[in-house]
Design a protein around this motif. Structure first.
Motif, PDB file in Angstrom:
ATOM      1  N   VAL A  62      20.586  54.261  26.525  1.00  0.00           N
ATOM      2  CA  VAL A  62      21.069  54.939  25.310  1.00  0.00           C
ATOM      3  C   VAL A  62      20.421  54.329  24.070  1.00  0.00           C
ATOM      4  CG1 VAL A  62      23.115  55.357  23.887  1.00  0.00           C
ATOM      5  CG2 VAL A  62      23.228  55.682  26.365  1.00  0.00           C
ATOM      6  N   ILE A  63      20.323  52.998  24.046  1.00  0.00           N
ATOM      7  CA  ILE A  63      19.727  52.336  22.871  1.00  0.00           C
ATOM      8  C   ILE A  63      18.249  52.700  22.746  1.00  0.00           C
ATOM      9  CG2 ILE A  63      19.125  50.087  21.911  1.00  0.00           C
ATOM     10  CD1 ILE A  63      21.662  48.985  23.168  1.00  0.00           C
ATOM     11  N   ALA A  64      17.509  52.619  23.905  1.00  0.00           N
ATOM     12  CA  ALA A  64      16.081  52.939  23.871  1.00  0.00           C
ATOM     13  C   ALA A  64      15.859  54.393  23.496  1.00  0.00           C
ATOM     14  CB  ALA A  64      15.454  52.639  25.230  1.00  0.00           C
ATOM     15  N   GLY A  65      16.706  55.296  23.999  1.00  0.00           N
ATOM     16  CA  GLY A  65      16.543  56.706  23.672  1.00  0.00           C
ATOM     17  C   GLY A  65      16.837  56.994  22.218  1.00  0.00           C
ATOM     18  N   ALA A  66      17.869  56.340  21.701  1.00  0.00           N
ATOM     19  CA  ALA A  66      18.219  56.581  20.298  1.00  0.00           C
ATOM     20  C   ALA A  66      17.134  56.078  19.356  1.00  0.00           C
ATOM     21  CB  ALA A  66      19.559  55.904  19.991  1.00  0.00           C
TER      22      ALA A  66
ATOM     23  N   HIS B  29      12.399  57.154  15.875  1.00  0.00           N
ATOM     24  CA  HIS B  29      11.015  56.888  15.498  1.00  0.00           C
ATOM     25  C   HIS B  29      10.148  58.138  15.602  1.00  0.00           C
ATOM     26  CE1 HIS B  29      11.724  52.382  16.617  1.00  0.00           C
ATOM     27  NE2 HIS B  29      12.215  52.698  15.413  1.00  0.00           N
ATOM     28  N   LEU B  30      10.374  58.933  16.639  1.00  0.00           N
ATOM     29  CA  LEU B  30       9.621  60.175  16.763  1.00  0.00           C
ATOM     30  C   LEU B  30       9.961  61.137  15.625  1.00  0.00           C
ATOM     31  CD1 LEU B  30       9.873  60.746  20.637  1.00  0.00           C
ATOM     32  CD2 LEU B  30       7.768  60.399  19.351  1.00  0.00           C
ATOM     33  N   HIS B  31      11.224  61.170  15.225  1.00  0.00           N
ATOM     34  CA  HIS B  31      11.633  62.032  14.102  1.00  0.00           C
ATOM     35  C   HIS B  31      10.964  61.576  12.811  1.00  0.00           C
ATOM     36  CE1 HIS B  31      14.254  62.826  10.605  1.00  0.00           C
ATOM     37  NE2 HIS B  31      14.317  64.066  11.145  1.00  0.00           N
TER      38      HIS B  31
ATOM     39  N   ALA C 103       6.866  62.352   8.667  1.00  0.00           N
ATOM     40  CA  ALA C 103       5.773  61.834   7.846  1.00  0.00           C
ATOM     41  C   ALA C 103       4.499  62.647   8.022  1.00  0.00           C
ATOM     42  CB  ALA C 103       5.501  60.372   8.213  1.00  0.00           C
ATOM     43  N   ALA C 104       4.320  63.291   9.215  1.00  0.00           N
ATOM     44  CA  ALA C 104       3.133  64.094   9.476  1.00  0.00           C
ATOM     45  C   ALA C 104       3.255  65.509   8.949  1.00  0.00           C
ATOM     46  CB  ALA C 104       2.851  64.125  10.971  1.00  0.00           C
ATOM     47  N   GLY C 105       4.328  65.800   8.189  1.00  0.00           N
ATOM     48  CA  GLY C 105       4.467  67.120   7.581  1.00  0.00           C
ATOM     49  C   GLY C 105       5.362  68.070   8.321  1.00  0.00           C
ATOM     50  N   GLN C 106       6.044  67.629   9.351  1.00  0.00           N
ATOM     51  CA  GLN C 106       6.954  68.498  10.110  1.00  0.00           C
ATOM     52  C   GLN C 106       8.381  68.229   9.621  1.00  0.00           C
ATOM     53  OE1 GLN C 106       5.584  70.680  12.182  1.00  0.00           O
ATOM     54  NE2 GLN C 106       3.543  69.781  11.937  1.00  0.00           N
ATOM     55  N   ASP C 107       8.821  68.992   8.633  1.00  0.00           N
ATOM     56  CA  ASP C 107      10.130  68.750   8.043  1.00  0.00           C
ATOM     57  C   ASP C 107      11.178  69.671   8.638  1.00  0.00           C
ATOM     58  OD1 ASP C 107       9.063  71.032   7.084  1.00  0.00           O
ATOM     59  OD2 ASP C 107       9.513  70.674   4.969  1.00  0.00           O
ATOM     60  N   GLY C 108      12.429  69.436   8.278  1.00  0.00           N
ATOM     61  CA  GLY C 108      13.532  70.279   8.722  1.00  0.00           C
ATOM     62  C   GLY C 108      13.807  70.122  10.208  1.00  0.00           C
ATOM     63  N   TRP C 109      14.149  71.247  10.836  1.00  0.00           N
ATOM     64  CA  TRP C 109      14.498  71.218  12.264  1.00  0.00           C
ATOM     65  C   TRP C 109      13.303  70.869  13.128  1.00  0.00           C
ATOM     66  CZ3 TRP C 109      11.988  74.393  15.670  1.00  0.00           C
ATOM     67  CH2 TRP C 109      11.225  75.447  15.108  1.00  0.00           C
ATOM     68  N   LYS C 110      12.106  71.116  12.639  1.00  0.00           N
ATOM     69  CA  LYS C 110      10.907  70.809  13.424  1.00  0.00           C
ATOM     70  C   LYS C 110      10.781  69.311  13.682  1.00  0.00           C
ATOM     71  CE  LYS C 110       8.441  72.979  10.404  1.00  0.00           C
ATOM     72  NZ  LYS C 110       7.263  73.511   9.679  1.00  0.00           N
ATOM     73  N   ALA C 111      11.157  68.493  12.730  1.00  0.00           N
ATOM     74  CA  ALA C 111      11.083  67.043  12.928  1.00  0.00           C
ATOM     75  C   ALA C 111      12.035  66.586  14.032  1.00  0.00           C
ATOM     76  CB  ALA C 111      11.389  66.326  11.628  1.00  0.00           C
ATOM     77  N   TRP C 112      13.182  67.280  14.187  1.00  0.00           N
ATOM     78  CA  TRP C 112      14.131  66.929  15.250  1.00  0.00           C
ATOM     79  C   TRP C 112      13.689  67.467  16.618  1.00  0.00           C
ATOM     80  CZ3 TRP C 112      17.465  63.308  14.138  1.00  0.00           C
ATOM     81  CH2 TRP C 112      17.862  63.126  12.815  1.00  0.00           C
ATOM     82  N   ALA C 113      12.895  68.521  16.619  1.00  0.00           N
ATOM     83  CA  ALA C 113      12.456  69.095  17.899  1.00  0.00           C
ATOM     84  C   ALA C 113      11.414  68.228  18.599  1.00  0.00           C
ATOM     85  CB  ALA C 113      11.892  70.500  17.683  1.00  0.00           C
TER      86      ALA C 113
ATOM     87  N   ALA D  74       3.624  61.210  27.993  1.00  0.00           N
ATOM     88  CA  ALA D  74       4.890  61.218  27.248  1.00  0.00           C
ATOM     89  C   ALA D  74       5.300  59.803  26.853  1.00  0.00           C
ATOM     90  CB  ALA D  74       5.977  61.866  28.102  1.00  0.00           C
ATOM     91  N   LEU D  75       5.072  58.836  27.750  1.00  0.00           N
ATOM     92  CA  LEU D  75       5.422  57.452  27.427  1.00  0.00           C
ATOM     93  C   LEU D  75       4.543  56.919  26.299  1.00  0.00           C
ATOM     94  CD1 LEU D  75       7.208  55.058  28.247  1.00  0.00           C
ATOM     95  CD2 LEU D  75       5.419  54.382  29.854  1.00  0.00           C
ATOM     96  N   ALA D  76       3.255  57.297  26.299  1.00  0.00           N
ATOM     97  CA  ALA D  76       2.360  56.861  25.221  1.00  0.00           C
ATOM     98  C   ALA D  76       2.781  57.461  23.878  1.00  0.00           C
ATOM     99  CB  ALA D  76       0.921  57.261  25.554  1.00  0.00           C
ATOM    100  N   ALA D  77       3.255  58.729  23.893  1.00  0.00           N
ATOM    101  CA  ALA D  77       3.729  59.346  22.648  1.00  0.00           C
ATOM    102  C   ALA D  77       4.964  58.624  22.112  1.00  0.00           C
ATOM    103  CB  ALA D  77       4.032  60.819  22.893  1.00  0.00           C
ATOM    104  N   SER D  78       5.879  58.254  23.029  1.00  0.00           N
ATOM    105  CA  SER D  78       7.088  57.561  22.599  1.00  0.00           C
ATOM    106  C   SER D  78       6.773  56.158  22.087  1.00  0.00           C
ATOM    107  CB  SER D  78       8.077  57.494  23.761  1.00  0.00           C
ATOM    108  OG  SER D  78       9.255  56.806  23.378  1.00  0.00           O
ATOM    109  N   LEU D  79       5.942  55.402  22.843  1.00  0.00           N
ATOM    110  CA  LEU D  79       5.593  54.051  22.403  1.00  0.00           C
ATOM    111  C   LEU D  79       4.736  54.080  21.139  1.00  0.00           C
ATOM    112  CD1 LEU D  79       4.751  52.348  25.832  1.00  0.00           C
ATOM    113  CD2 LEU D  79       6.788  52.042  24.421  1.00  0.00           C
ATOM    114  N   GLY D  80       3.873  55.095  21.035  1.00  0.00           N
ATOM    115  CA  GLY D  80       3.049  55.205  19.830  1.00  0.00           C
ATOM    116  C   GLY D  80       3.887  55.426  18.585  1.00  0.00           C
ATOM    117  N   ALA D  81       4.929  56.234  18.704  1.00  0.00           N
ATOM    118  CA  ALA D  81       5.813  56.454  17.559  1.00  0.00           C
ATOM    119  C   ALA D  81       6.572  55.185  17.201  1.00  0.00           C
ATOM    120  CB  ALA D  81       6.780  57.596  17.873  1.00  0.00           C
ATOM    121  N   ASN D  82       7.003  54.435  18.214  1.00  0.00           N
ATOM    122  CA  ASN D  82       7.714  53.182  17.943  1.00  0.00           C
ATOM    123  C   ASN D  82       6.824  52.177  17.211  1.00  0.00           C
ATOM    124  OD1 ASN D  82       9.902  54.282  19.282  1.00  0.00           O
ATOM    125  ND2 ASN D  82       9.389  53.306  21.234  1.00  0.00           N
TER     126      ASN D  82
END
Length: 231
Positions: free
Chosen positions: A15-19, A24-26, A31-41, A73-81
């Motif tokens: 739960v902690i790692a997912g949160a 971080h992905l949001h 920051a990359a220009g994806q605002d609103g609901w798109k940033a949460w998707a 997918a793991l690289a995308a998650s770690l890259g955002a962190n």
């Protein structure tokens, strides 16, 4: 009880790692220009691809495409962190990162589709072991005892006295073949007759073939032939 506590600890860590990864992905998408609901998707898309690849690896061993999408997918998650840990200026995001964030939905959709529709490896069942044939009922039942009467043996014929073997006939030696008659010239025969008469008159005996051959100087067969004609 210890197993329950260990499972709860793993769940809390998940739960902690997912949160944190979700947050971080949001922030990176925002920051990359994806605002609103798109940033949460975006974090939802990354986590769903990660879970789909993990489940595919668990249910199908030796699935290389599932490992590839899991690593992406793991690289995308770690890259955002890492990017949101102060190593990247979120107020001035580089163009390549904006392109990567903008193209992520299509990439995630492709990975999810391939994982969902990947062919399931067919397991070839082992060849069944040969079943030994069961003996039939007729073979299992013992055969009834049958008494076979023997026919009376014929009486032995009286023994006959042995026939004496005939005495061996001695082999007869073949008679020597007569020597072929040799033609003697008349002049030689007359000369030999004169020598034979002289020898008879001198010694009183008939001349023998050896002496005649020595006197005439002729071969032995010719001397024998001349002696035979002088007799």
């Amino acid at each position: 009880m210890s197993r329950t506590l260990r499972l709860d600890a793993v769940l809390v860590q998940a739960v902690i790692a997912g949160a944190l990864s979700f947050s971080h992905l949001h922030d990176l998408a925002l920051a990359a220009g994806q605002d609103g609901w798109k940033a949460w998707a975006y974090p939802i898309s990354v986590d769903l691809l990660l879970v789909a690849a993990w489940r595919r690896m668990r249910t199908h061993t030796g699935n290389r495409p599932a490992w590839v999408w899991f690593v992406i997918a793991l690289a995308a998650s770690l890259g955002a962190n890492i990017a949101t840990a102060g190593l990247l200026d979120l107020d001035h995001v580089p163009a390549w990162l904006r392109i990567l964030v903008a193209g992520w939905p299509a990439l995630a959709f492709l990975g999810g589709t391939l994982l969902a529709h990947a062919p399931t490896p067919v397991e070839v069942p082992d060849a069944p072991e040969p079943v030994s044939e069961q003996p039939t009922l007729a073979a299992q039942e013992p055969a009834p005892d049958v008494t076979v009467e023997r026919a009376p043996e014929p009486e032995a014929a009286p023994e006959l006295p042995p026939v004496p073997e005939p005495a061996p006939v001695p082999a007869v030696a073949p008679a020597p073949a007569p020597a072929p008659a040799m033609a003697v010239p008349p002049a030689l025969l007359d000369h030999a007759r004169k020598i034979a008469d002289t020898h008879h008159a001198t010694t009183g005996n008939r001349i023998d073939p050896g002496t005649l051959r020595a006197r005439l100087g002729v071969p032995g067969p010719l001397a024998d032939a001349i002696t035979a004609q002088l007799a």
